[in-house]
Design an enzyme around this catalytic site. Sequence first.
Site, PDB file in Angstrom:
ATOM      1  N   HIS A  31     -68.246  25.582 -34.672  1.00  0.00           N
ATOM      2  CA  HIS A  31     -67.770  24.133 -34.426  1.00  0.00           C
ATOM      3  C   HIS A  31     -68.567  22.922 -34.303  1.00  0.00           C
ATOM      4  O   HIS A  31     -69.688  23.793 -33.710  1.00  0.00           O
ATOM      5  CB  HIS A  31     -67.048  24.090 -33.035  1.00  0.00           C
ATOM      6  CG  HIS A  31     -65.792  25.682 -33.294  1.00  0.00           C
ATOM      7  ND1 HIS A  31     -65.843  26.425 -32.609  1.00  0.00           N
ATOM      8  CD2 HIS A  31     -64.731  25.810 -33.738  1.00  0.00           C
ATOM      9  CE1 HIS A  31     -64.788  26.988 -33.118  1.00  0.00           C
ATOM     10  NE2 HIS A  31     -64.453  26.706 -33.914  1.00  0.00           N
ATOM     11  N   GLU A  39     -69.450  21.950 -30.496  1.00  0.00           N
ATOM     12  CA  GLU A  39     -70.571  23.286 -29.808  1.00  0.00           C
ATOM     13  C   GLU A  39     -72.163  22.623 -30.040  1.00  0.00           C
ATOM     14  O   GLU A  39     -72.873  23.870 -30.252  1.00  0.00           O
ATOM     15  CB  GLU A  39     -69.718  23.992 -29.637  1.00  0.00           C
ATOM     16  CG  GLU A  39     -68.731  23.985 -29.129  1.00  0.00           C
ATOM     17  CD  GLU A  39     -67.899  25.195 -29.654  1.00  0.00           C
ATOM     18  OE1 GLU A  39     -66.332  25.493 -29.406  1.00  0.00           O
ATOM     19  OE2 GLU A  39     -68.401  26.558 -30.046  1.00  0.00           O
ATOM     20  N   HIS A  67     -71.047  30.069 -29.649  1.00  0.00           N
ATOM     21  CA  HIS A  67     -69.959  29.258 -29.178  1.00  0.00           C
ATOM     22  C   HIS A  67     -70.452  28.316 -28.357  1.00  0.00           C
ATOM     23  O   HIS A  67     -70.758  28.917 -27.006  1.00  0.00           O
ATOM     24  CB  HIS A  67     -69.181  29.612 -29.192  1.00  0.00           C
ATOM     25  CG  HIS A  67     -68.081  29.816 -30.315  1.00  0.00           C
ATOM     26  ND1 HIS A  67     -67.420  29.244 -31.519  1.00  0.00           N
ATOM     27  CD2 HIS A  67     -68.526  30.869 -31.560  1.00  0.00           C
ATOM     28  CE1 HIS A  67     -66.807  29.603 -32.466  1.00  0.00           C
ATOM     29  NE2 HIS A  67     -67.645  30.824 -32.476  1.00  0.00           N
ATOM     30  N   GLU A  73     -70.217  32.520 -25.153  1.00  0.00           N
ATOM     31  CA  GLU A  73     -69.687  30.985 -24.955  1.00  0.00           C
ATOM     32  C   GLU A  73     -70.808  30.744 -24.347  1.00  0.00           C
ATOM     33  O   GLU A  73     -71.547  31.047 -23.314  1.00  0.00           O
ATOM     34  CB  GLU A  73     -68.030  30.677 -24.575  1.00  0.00           C
ATOM     35  CG  GLU A  73     -67.375  31.722 -25.432  1.00  0.00           C
ATOM     36  CD  GLU A  73     -66.714  30.282 -26.275  1.00  0.00           C
ATOM     37  OE1 GLU A  73     -66.696  29.209 -26.392  1.00  0.00           O
ATOM     38  OE2 GLU A  73     -66.051  30.754 -27.240  1.00  0.00           O
TER      39      GLU A  73
HETATM   40 ZN   LIG Z   1     -66.487  27.081 -30.937  1.00  0.00          ZN
END
Ligand SMILES: [Zn+2]
Length: 1234
Positions: A933, A936, A1030, A1115
């Site tokens: 992504h 990010e 992420h 994350e």
């Molecule tokens: Zn992500």
Amino acid sequence: MNKPKMATEKGVPSNSRVVMLLGQLEKMDGEVMLRDVETARLVTAKILHLIQTQEKSGKEVMSKGSSGMEVILSSLENSRDVQTTLNIMYILSELLTVGRGRRVGVFVSKGGTGVLFQILISASKELPPSEELMLQLHSLLAKVGPKDRKFGVKARLSGALNVTVDVMKQNLQNAKVLLPCLQVLRVYSNNSVNAISLGKTGMVEVMFKIVGPYSKKNTSLFKVALDALGALLKSKTNARRAVDSGHVPVLLALYLDWHRNDTRHRCMLIRKGLLVCLRNITNLKVGRRAFLEADGMRILYHSSTECLPVRTLDPLINTSSLIMRKCFPKNRLPVPTINSAFHFQLPQVPPGGAGDQLYSQLSGVDDVDESDDNEETEGETDTDNEEDKDQCNLNDDIETDLNKLHPDRNIGRPFEELKVYQKFFSELSEDFQGYSFDFSKSASTTSSSTYLFSSSSARFSRPAEVPTAQTPSPKQIPDSQNVCTSVKEHQTLSSPSLTSSQTPLDLDTIHLSKNKDQQEGINIPTPDRCTAPPSFSRSLSQGHMIEQELSHPLEGVSLEDKGNQNAEAGSEKVKHEGSPVNNLRHVQPPLLLGGFPVRRTGGGGSNVGSDCGSEGTEDEGGDAPLLEVPDTAQLLPLHDPDLYVEMVKGTQSVPQYAEVAYPDYFGHVAPMLKEPLLDRIYGVQRSKIFQDIERLIHPNDILDKVVYDIDHASPMIEENSESLKFNSQFESGNLRKAIQVRKYEYDLVLNADINSNHYHQWFYFEVSGMRVGTAYRFNIINCEKSNSQFNYGMQPLMYSVQEAISGKPHWVRTGTDICYYKNHFARSSVATGGQKGKSYYTLTFSVNFIHKEDVCYFAYHYPYTYSTLKMHLSKLEDMRTPQIYLRQDVLCETLSGNTCPLLTITAMPESKSSDHICQFRNRPFIFLSARVHPGETNASWVMKGTLEFLMGTSALAVNLREAYNFKIVPMLNPDGVVNGNHRCSLSGEDLNRQWQNPDPELHPTIYHTKGLLQYLAYIQRAPLVFCDYHGHSRKKNVFMYGCSVKETVWQSNISATSSDLQEDLGYRTLPKILSQIAPAFSMASSSFVVERSKESTARVVVWREIGVKRSYTMESTLCGCDQGKYKGLQISTRELEEMGAQFCLAMLRLKRLTSLRNHQNLLDLESDIIGTQSKSVSSCTTTYVLEEDEPSFLEAIDYSAESNDEDPEPESDLCGDVQENFDQLSDSETRHRN
Ligand SMILES: [Zn+2]
């Protein structure tokens, strides 16, 4: 009838009079009560007297173990005498008034509500009904109603609703009776089905008759009536009825009347009640229209402004602002189309994807549609408790299909196909026979800055060929050879030095002084360019272009056609045919080379300005003064400005960016000072919203001046203009338009992800031409997420070039008055493919610039471009020692022809002895990836930390390399990163939703990364750990998502056999270790539940199809931490990089555990680590972790305050079970945190 026995328990004195009397009452069964009316009246009157006069009597009746309440209820049921009934109700009234909560609870649990309704029904049959009885009944019902969850349903089923309605209608002038009826009605109406049914009996009209203009009389009656009306108006049918009867102007007039006359603010609640009615009515489109027609905006705006100085009136201001925001006419964004300003011609249209919709869309779909109240039908459903609904949705997403929960190691592709990946694992066949292991001698010669992707080096294997897709043309690169040869070759390569001290004023000189191999190296696997998608088509033929780029890499850098170079004089912009934007730029050295010095010395003349559209003749870099370059290279071992520029030249962007942003060029050094989470100031949101509403109230104050626009030839910014200058035409930039709305306020529109019409959240742009000593307000008006950490302490990042030059090259958290809220811009549901949530959100922040003539950059998070990655990877080569086995391959090319790097890092074998070679080959694989992504960026900083640690010289790094073989894809979505996307790749799709069936053409990086994993699975070498890095925008801390059958089953409450639940706890080990060693990491935020919506993510697919038990998403917060050492601080690149290093340390600890041969020991040890001796299911489960879990603020965050047109009326109360389940979860979570 069975009568309960009056118990005389311990603690209740047997000689107590009240107990004696209750005993007497108990003995009177139904018949006796009928016969001996006098005794019944006497006994009940005596009990009443005792309870009224002696506090202890009440206590005795209600004491634990006493059956007093049963006796009273039973007598009430049996009584046919009005006086006796009244006596008992007085008793109850006395009892329930004291210690209300618990006593009412007892009353409800003994079935008291039902008894009251039953008496209400029978009393209503008497003609005329006893007024006193009705009064008492409703008073009691008003007391118990709010405590009985099923009150509304019981009332309707028993027929009590109509009785109350009739009593009210007969007593409209009788406040004494009316008041308790209204109190009960208020409770009835909280049930949506009741509200509809009451509406049909004309209750809405009745209520409007009761509420009236300002008066000091009967204020409590008004208040209750308004509450009841407010509840009734939650029903759309009722709201429509009120609008149709013209009550919106009435409510506004009433509100204004109370506002003007209630000068001492004694009746705040009545005023609030009127606003709540308006709020509910304006949930309907017709309601909003009526509100605007009745001049509601102006009325509420002015009244609220008058309330501002009085803090106690805040609830009025908040509700008013909510209504005004809702009624603010929806506008479409001030852009020609919400589709991305740039288009990339795909080799094929993604079926059913976002792109598909784009292609098939008719014009006009961008229009805002407010067709929201079509659904007038309201189901006959019951929910007495609104909270249940949310919790239902919460658990909706958990995977409940057991077949899907069991890892299904289906490799999916035949080995014949997978063989192409063999070349990326050359270390598995390497025998090192030609390699000298005399490290001490070679150590001094290993340094080399040869760029890792250099196609001239034999160490680089070619991008993966896709058997099913168009086959790339054969390359001139020899097939991957054995590594030791290549390592040696590498060592002997002459390394052209990239001296960082060189002032990058003259790009040409720098470039041309380099040897040609090096240049070609930058233009990564060149022959493959032939397969580059046709988006690069220009006026020149593609072939010609490629040729040019090969022979004159410099031209490639400026991204101009050869012919345009004559335009260097800057006389005109060449507009690219067929492109919506002028994506061809003046040929000139990149911005940083000519622009800045001019800006510094000349003051007004800004190269940035010229890029924004002035004709830019002043910026010829001919004799520009010396650029002061901050010596970031010293501070940042992996940074090299010159090398960065080199890397940019090889980066392919759809808009063909020719500029380089200063922060990426200078580099970023994490500042030493701590950056605490910003305290949210009370009232910020409100004042911002009021400023927005003023645009409607005072339209003449609004400038509406476009100062930056990539869709049109950029507007002229006159010299001496007080407008800021914007620019975003550099890698990862994505500002589409800037509009000056007030002198110091700008609306900014972000570009959508390429080939998409949404996904904006990430931003990165440049501002110049600022004044000092003024707060500028910036509003990014097309954010999409429904909430953001900007509401919880996060600040945007700013980079000042002046600061950088003065030795502080830092991205710093900046901005005050930050908030994030839903605004009045919207898009049609057609445009978003039927997606819900049609409104946009505003991120607003204010900045005081400290330098005049500065150039500042703003970003959502610390930028990390693709060119930065390439620079870091190149510098990483310099860290190689002879003991390190580092290989950098090109996994594949992306859609726009950027390369996707693949790294292999492990330790060289100790010697060429077969034992050592064997150990070398058998090291377990660790597979890491990041940045699927693009928005990010924190994931890249974590990855940087990991890579630097892995290449380090510490004993731990040595051990780690000796323990594992790391396969790393540091950037899964280079195209998205380059082009400033937030979420997608060039296909307009979220690549992390393509892992189940990646398309080799549309999703090459995913297809081939999965191919690598499939290959490993095939040769029985599936990685020990897979982790995809992420960033998380809505939560704090760093945490992991993993996959566990057991925890998913447990969460979803589906029935499963015990064999389904056999799963060792290995998946918990790594996150648990991390929570022990990494200060930013939080186990409590981690979750191991498999969600349906995530079934095509890397984590779930690698777990299910490749069979990797430890498959994770890690994350990292974009914001900061709320636990551990960094609690209360915003996260910086230092902590992010540390996190990446801590991940490595955790792998080392994991190794100590997994190297034990005895599996049972392993499990025990893991249990130790996990901190649970018990293997029972409940002891090791986390809850299903919420998307966000922020505490509420004093000032309610209005982000979701919006017309809830889309929400259907509550559907059913089948949430009961889930609710229970959820309760359990919370318990277990509490346990777990302990
Ligand atoms: Zn992500």
